[in-house]
Design an enzyme around this catalytic site. Structure first.
Site, PDB file in Angstrom:
ATOM      1  N   GLU A 100       0.832  -1.209   0.000  1.00 48.29           N
ATOM      2  CA  GLU A 100       0.000   0.000   0.000  1.00 48.29           C
ATOM      3  C   GLU A 100       0.861   1.251   0.000  1.00 48.29           C
ATOM      4  O   GLU A 100       1.808   1.369   0.788  1.00 48.29           O
ATOM      5  CB  GLU A 100      -0.908  -0.009   1.236  1.00 48.29           C
ATOM      6  CG  GLU A 100      -2.316   0.395   0.955  1.00 48.29           C
ATOM      7  CD  GLU A 100      -3.037  -0.578   0.030  1.00 48.29           C
ATOM      8  OE1 GLU A 100      -3.192  -0.241  -1.158  1.00 48.29           O
ATOM      9  OE2 GLU A 100      -3.460  -1.645   0.478  1.00 48.29           O
ATOM     10  N   SER A 157     -11.302   0.319  -5.986  1.00 55.23           N
ATOM     11  CA  SER A 157     -10.955   0.927  -7.263  1.00 55.23           C
ATOM     12  C   SER A 157     -12.113   0.976  -8.256  1.00 55.23           C
ATOM     13  O   SER A 157     -11.969   0.627  -9.424  1.00 55.23           O
ATOM     14  CB  SER A 157      -9.759   0.205  -7.887  1.00 55.23           C
ATOM     15  OG  SER A 157      -9.105   1.028  -8.805  1.00 55.23           O
ATOM     16  N   ASP A 209      -3.697   0.352  -9.546  1.00 58.86           N
ATOM     17  CA  ASP A 209      -5.088  -0.025  -9.769  1.00 58.86           C
ATOM     18  C   ASP A 209      -5.353  -0.350 -11.242  1.00 58.86           C
ATOM     19  O   ASP A 209      -5.984  -1.351 -11.571  1.00 58.86           O
ATOM     20  CB  ASP A 209      -6.018   1.091  -9.295  1.00 58.86           C
ATOM     21  CG  ASP A 209      -5.888   1.351  -7.807  1.00 58.86           C
ATOM     22  OD1 ASP A 209      -5.296   0.520  -7.111  1.00 58.86           O
ATOM     23  OD2 ASP A 209      -6.370   2.399  -7.348  1.00 58.86           O
TER      24      ASP A 209
END
Length: 387
Positions: free
Chosen positions: A38, A131, A177
């Site tokens: 992340e 996303s 993403d």
């Protein structure tokens, strides 16, 4: 957006009903769950997302002019009409900024984009860190890449959608993403090196290991265009500048002790998260190959603690979801996505799934939080034409 999703034929029929003709095709792109890694993507590091079995679908028909007509099956938003000749950064609002941003980005690359009629349907939960916006962008660019004959490779579509996100929408996101949505594969996670866009598909199937991947949508909505995400990115850029590296990807675990003496306390903790998170991604890839999904729980736990304490992007609802899942049988759990709300994931034995679901729901009720939405996801295929 919505939760129930019509079939491909139903979406084409709805398009015909709304626009008076059949679409030229229907395309879809999935949302994603980030297994681990992340806020490492814009630091040129490593991430390990997978495309999920929830998708955005677009029925698209080319027009003979420069007009774009946009409609969604979700809510009562009405038709939005734009002109490709007047598109400018930050000129769109709501969900339409994602398809219009893609069209704008393609124009910036010198690709002639025709006017289109576009009908969107999506069952990727909004604001959950799965996303939903990138799923829309990836469905649209997959459609336009084919309809314009642009011949863009997946890596080029990734960068075009990132440009749309950064410069048109105004969200300073990385490439994770889009890469998961465009390059995902059923039964695999996407091990992405964000420096060179190289991808390795890593087998990740929970069910054969007696596990399920639960997503706990806290219903705390977040937005990447808000200030918290940008502030974290700015801290990372400051850390890299002070440490004299191109990106935090170049800082090693053994460099952290020296970094502590060079950085202010907050910037150091931001840097420490990114450096240790990159290492956790690499460890996870190794463990999945050697020991399977049941071996990665401790890394998921460590990732959440780092995001909670060093990067400070969690929230009470996410922390409650993670801790409750862990104490009720999950082998590992963490928040997923950009943070400040959204969803947590819990890798859970099939035999403990119902206990975890019930315990999390009860804990949220006891704390006075809105009821979470809890569901399973599996690694799915990436963006494609479906009709």
């Amino acid at each position: 957006m919505g939760t129930a999703q019509p079939g491909t034929a139903d979406l084409a029929a709805r398009f015909e009903q709304e626009f008076g003709r059949l679409p030229d095709g229907v395309w879809q792109a999935p949302g994603r769950v980030n297994l681990i890694g992340e806020h490492t993507d814009y630091n040129e590091g490593f991430v390990l997302p997978f495309a999920i079995d929830k998708t955005a679908r677009v029925a698209v028909g080319v027009r003979p002019d420069s007009v774009v007509r946009l409609l969604s099956t979700y809510g009562d938003h009405g038709m939005v009409i734009a002109d490709l000749g007047t598109l400018a950064a930050a000129s769109a609002k709501g969900w339409t900024k994602y398809p219009l941003g893609v069209m704008w980005a393609l124009q910036q690359q010198g690709i002639t984009v025709p006017g289109v009629d576009l009908l969107l349907d999506s069952n990727v939960p909004l604001g959950a860190g799965l996303s939903s916006s990138h799923a829309i962008e990836c469905a649209v660019i997959t459609a336009l890449n084919e309809l314009t004959g642009a011949g863009l490779e997946p890596e080029e579509m990734v960068l075009a959608t990132q440009r749309a996100e950064n410069d048109f929408v105004g969200a300073p996101t990385g490439i994770m993403d889009q890469s998961a949505s465009l390059r995902g594969s059923r039964g695999h996670a996407v091990f992405l090196d964000c420096r060179d866009q190289s991808v390795q598909l890593v087998p990740f199937e929970a069910e054969p290991a007696g596990l399920v991947m639960l997503v706990i949508d806290t219903k705390v909505s977040h937005s990447h265009a808000d200030g918290g995400y940008a502030a974290r990115r700015a801290s990372c850029e400051l850390g890299a500048e002070v440490l004299g590296v191109k990106a935090l990807r170049d800082v090693r675990l053994e460099d952290l002790e020296e970094a502590a003496g060079l950085l202010d306390e907050v910037t150091y903790r931001r840097v420490r998260h990114v450096v240790t998170e990159n290492d956790r991604v690499l460890q996870t890839v190794e463990l999945l190959a050697s020991a399977g999904p049941g071996s990665i729980g401790a890394l998921l736990d460590a990732s959440h603690l780092s995001m909670r304490d060093d990067f400070e992007i969690s929230c009470p609802e996410l922390d409650l979801a993670v801790s409750t899942a862990r104490t009720n049988g999950a082998i590992g759990a963490r928040m997923t996505g950009g943070g400040f709300g959204g969803a947590a994931i819990a890798l859970t034995p099939v035999t403990s799934e119902q206990q975890v679901r019930a315990a999390v729901a009860r804990a949220f009720a006891d704390a006075g939080h809105a009821a979470p939405d809890i569901f399973t996801v599996t690694p799915a295929a990436g963006a494609m034409r479906i009709s």
